[in-house]
Structure formats: C-alpha cells, structure tokens
Design a protein around this motif. Structure first.
Motif, PDB file in Angstrom:
ATOM      1  N   GLU A   1       0.835  -1.203   0.000  1.00 47.69           N
ATOM      2  CA  GLU A   1       0.000   0.000   0.000  1.00 47.69           C
ATOM      3  C   GLU A   1       0.873   1.257   0.000  1.00 47.69           C
ATOM      4  OE1 GLU A   1      -3.910   1.804   2.259  1.00 47.69           O
ATOM      5  OE2 GLU A   1      -2.758   0.243   3.263  1.00 47.69           O
ATOM      6  N   TYR A   2       1.946   1.243   0.789  1.00 53.29           N
ATOM      7  CA  TYR A   2       2.883   2.373   0.781  1.00 53.29           C
ATOM      8  C   TYR A   2       3.467   2.546  -0.620  1.00 53.29           C
ATOM      9  CZ  TYR A   2       2.825   2.855   5.857  1.00 53.29           C
ATOM     10  OH  TYR A   2       2.437   3.078   7.156  1.00 53.29           O
ATOM     11  N   GLU A   3       3.829   1.427  -1.242  1.00 53.26           N
ATOM     12  CA  GLU A   3       4.406   1.478  -2.584  1.00 53.26           C
ATOM     13  C   GLU A   3       3.393   1.970  -3.605  1.00 53.26           C
ATOM     14  OE1 GLU A   3       5.790  -2.557  -2.810  1.00 53.26           O
ATOM     15  OE2 GLU A   3       7.670  -2.082  -1.770  1.00 53.26           O
ATOM     16  N   ALA A   4       2.145   1.494  -3.528  1.00 54.03           N
ATOM     17  CA  ALA A   4       1.106   1.892  -4.481  1.00 54.03           C
ATOM     18  C   ALA A   4       0.814   3.383  -4.389  1.00 54.03           C
ATOM     19  CB  ALA A   4      -0.169   1.084  -4.250  1.00 54.03           C
TER      20      ALA A   4
ATOM     21  N   GLU B   1      -9.213 -10.506   6.217  1.00 53.23           N
ATOM     22  CA  GLU B   1     -10.546 -10.106   5.735  1.00 53.23           C
ATOM     23  C   GLU B   1     -10.499  -8.671   5.209  1.00 53.23           C
ATOM     24  OE1 GLU B   1     -15.081  -9.499   7.428  1.00 53.23           O
ATOM     25  OE2 GLU B   1     -13.678 -10.723   8.576  1.00 53.23           O
ATOM     26  N   PHE B   2      -9.839  -7.798   5.943  1.00 50.72           N
ATOM     27  CA  PHE B   2      -9.715  -6.398   5.520  1.00 50.72           C
ATOM     28  C   PHE B   2      -8.863  -6.277   4.257  1.00 50.72           C
ATOM     29  CE2 PHE B   2      -7.382  -2.340   5.673  1.00 50.72           C
ATOM     30  CZ  PHE B   2      -8.441  -1.467   5.598  1.00 50.72           C
ATOM     31  N   TRP B   3      -7.693  -6.905   4.263  1.00 50.72           N
ATOM     32  CA  TRP B   3      -6.771  -6.785   3.124  1.00 50.72           C
ATOM     33  C   TRP B   3      -7.314  -7.435   1.854  1.00 50.72           C
ATOM     34  CZ3 TRP B   3      -2.409  -8.450   6.865  1.00 50.72           C
ATOM     35  CH2 TRP B   3      -1.954  -7.332   7.571  1.00 50.72           C
ATOM     36  N   HIS B   4      -8.164  -8.437   1.998  1.00 46.46           N
ATOM     37  CA  HIS B   4      -8.748  -9.101   0.833  1.00 46.46           C
ATOM     38  C   HIS B   4     -10.071  -8.458   0.415  1.00 46.46           C
ATOM     39  CE1 HIS B   4      -6.396 -13.003   1.944  1.00 46.46           C
ATOM     40  NE2 HIS B   4      -5.630 -12.095   1.383  1.00 46.46           N
TER      41      HIS B   4
ATOM     42  N   GLU C   1     -12.375  -2.759  -1.035  1.00 44.06           N
ATOM     43  CA  GLU C   1     -11.787  -1.416  -0.922  1.00 44.06           C
ATOM     44  C   GLU C   1     -10.262  -1.473  -0.986  1.00 44.06           C
ATOM     45  OE1 GLU C   1     -14.393   1.593   1.633  1.00 44.06           O
ATOM     46  OE2 GLU C   1     -14.060  -0.307   2.692  1.00 44.06           O
ATOM     47  N   MET C   2      -9.666  -2.438  -0.282  1.00 47.80           N
ATOM     48  CA  MET C   2      -8.207  -2.539  -0.295  1.00 47.80           C
ATOM     49  C   MET C   2      -7.717  -2.978  -1.668  1.00 47.80           C
ATOM     50  SD  MET C   2      -5.299  -2.065   1.031  1.00 47.80           S
ATOM     51  CE  MET C   2      -5.630  -1.749   2.743  1.00 47.80           C
ATOM     52  N   ARG C   3      -8.383  -3.941  -2.258  1.00 52.60           N
ATOM     53  CA  ARG C   3      -7.961  -4.392  -3.591  1.00 52.60           C
ATOM     54  C   ARG C   3      -8.064  -3.250  -4.598  1.00 52.60           C
ATOM     55  NH1 ARG C   3     -10.544 -10.508  -3.393  1.00 52.60           N
ATOM     56  NH2 ARG C   3      -8.720 -11.445  -2.388  1.00 52.60           N
TER      57      ARG C   3
ATOM     58  N   ALA D   1      -7.800  -0.020  -3.816  1.00 53.76           N
ATOM     59  CA  ALA D   1      -6.735   0.919  -3.462  1.00 53.76           C
ATOM     60  C   ALA D   1      -5.382   0.457  -4.001  1.00 53.76           C
ATOM     61  CB  ALA D   1      -6.667   1.094  -1.951  1.00 53.76           C
ATOM     62  N   LEU D   2      -5.176  -0.855  -4.025  1.00 57.58           N
ATOM     63  CA  LEU D   2      -3.912  -1.407  -4.530  1.00 57.58           C
ATOM     64  C   LEU D   2      -3.925  -1.569  -6.046  1.00 57.58           C
ATOM     65  CD1 LEU D   2      -3.314  -4.172  -1.843  1.00 57.58           C
ATOM     66  CD2 LEU D   2      -2.088  -1.984  -2.068  1.00 57.58           C
ATOM     67  N   GLY D   3      -5.097  -1.434  -6.658  1.00 56.05           N
ATOM     68  CA  GLY D   3      -5.192  -1.620  -8.100  1.00 56.05           C
ATOM     69  C   GLY D   3      -5.020  -3.070  -8.516  1.00 56.05           C
ATOM     70  N   ASP D   4      -5.383  -4.002  -7.624  1.00 56.21           N
ATOM     71  CA  ASP D   4      -5.214  -5.429  -7.890  1.00 56.21           C
ATOM     72  C   ASP D   4      -6.444  -6.174  -7.382  1.00 56.21           C
ATOM     73  OD1 ASP D   4      -4.529  -8.101  -8.085  1.00 56.21           O
ATOM     74  OD2 ASP D   4      -2.606  -7.892  -7.031  1.00 56.21           O
ATOM     75  N   PRO D   5      -7.386  -6.500  -8.283  1.00 51.41           N
ATOM     76  CA  PRO D   5      -8.632  -7.144  -7.854  1.00 51.41           C
ATOM     77  C   PRO D   5      -8.441  -8.553  -7.285  1.00 51.41           C
ATOM     78  CG  PRO D   5      -8.502  -7.088 -10.237  1.00 51.41           C
ATOM     79  CD  PRO D   5      -7.346  -6.281  -9.731  1.00 51.41           C
ATOM     80  N   ASP D   6      -7.268  -9.134  -7.474  1.00 50.89           N
ATOM     81  CA  ASP D   6      -7.006 -10.488  -6.990  1.00 50.89           C
ATOM     82  C   ASP D   6      -5.991 -10.518  -5.847  1.00 50.89           C
ATOM     83  OD1 ASP D   6      -8.707 -11.663  -8.978  1.00 50.89           O
ATOM     84  OD2 ASP D   6      -7.107 -11.305 -10.435  1.00 50.89           O
TER      85      ASP D   6
END
Length: 141
Positions: A40-43, A105-108, A111-113, A115-120
């Motif tokens: 997330e920091y990198e994204a 649960e939160f990271w998967h 919203e997080m996916r 934010a990271l631009g990665d749906p998987d």
C-alpha cells in the motif's frame, strides 16, 4: 495546541464503522499499534513512517481528533507478526491467528484491492507489512 496543518494525516482503515472503532480505541489508549501493507505504501508512493514523526489522527468525518507520534516501525513478513503486536492493536484479538484472520478479511476486501489496483490481491506468510507503534501526544477538540 499543536499546529496540525503541517502534519500528515493518520488514516486507520477506510471511513466508516471500522475507522470509527479504531479511532475510539486509539483515543481510549487500547490501540497503540497498527499494521499496513508495504504494498500500500508502494502503491501510494508514500514514505514509511519514521520514529518521532507526528501525524493527525483523522476520524470518519475527516476531523483531526488527535496528534499521534510514531515510537517504533518494523518491516516484516506477515508470518512473523508476534502476539504482543496483535494485542496492542486494541481490537480485542487474543491470538495471532485471530489478528491475522481479521486483517486478511480487511486486506482481501474490495476497498483494499481497489486501493492497490489489484482485484485479486491476497496475502501469505511472505507478504511484507509495516508494523507501527505510536502514542497519543495530544487530543484535539
């Protein structure tokens, strides 16, 4: 009062009930640590927090409610998170397994996916995390 205009925001989770619970736990003194994904920091092209750095804790309404100061930063794999860190997150976890299940649960989540631009996006024992300890130095409002 601290001049919070110059402080970067401390955002826990996304706005909504989870953020509200986390902010309340910080303000009560129950929550003195938090965990973020290095990805997330990198994204977001964001620098890692540094010891002594202060930030403005933001509630779900976008209000600055406290000034927090970083007291420790560790970058470590998910598989190395210890019980003390899990307990210090102030979310009621009594084991690393409970802590991990809640965080996965939160990271998967969508919203997080997004934010990271990665749906998987998924995590495993080697996923790098930023484990941060902090203290409240000033309550605002």
């Amino acid at each position: 009062m601290t001049d919070t205009e110059q402080l970067k925001p401390c955002l826990l989770a996304f706005p909504g009930p989870l953020r509200d619970r986390l902010v309340a736990a910080v303000l009560s003194g129950e929550k003195v640590s938090t965990t973020g994904l290095l990805a997330e920091y990198e994204a977001e092209n964001e620098e890692l927090p540094e010891i002594g750095e202060r930030s403005a804790l933001i509630d779900s309404d976008g209000r600055e409610v406290a000034v927090v100061e970083v007291t420790e930063v560790r970058v470590l794999p998910l598989g190395e998170v210890d019980l003390q860190h899990a307990l210090d997150e102030g979310e009621g976890y009594t084991s690393v397994a409970e802590w991990r299940a809640g965080h996965e649960e939160f990271w998967h989540g969508a919203e997080m996916r997004e934010a990271l631009g990665d749906p998987d996006f998924t995590v495993d024992d080697t996923t790098m995390l930023v484990a941060e300890r902090f203290r409240v130095v000033e309550r605002l409002r």
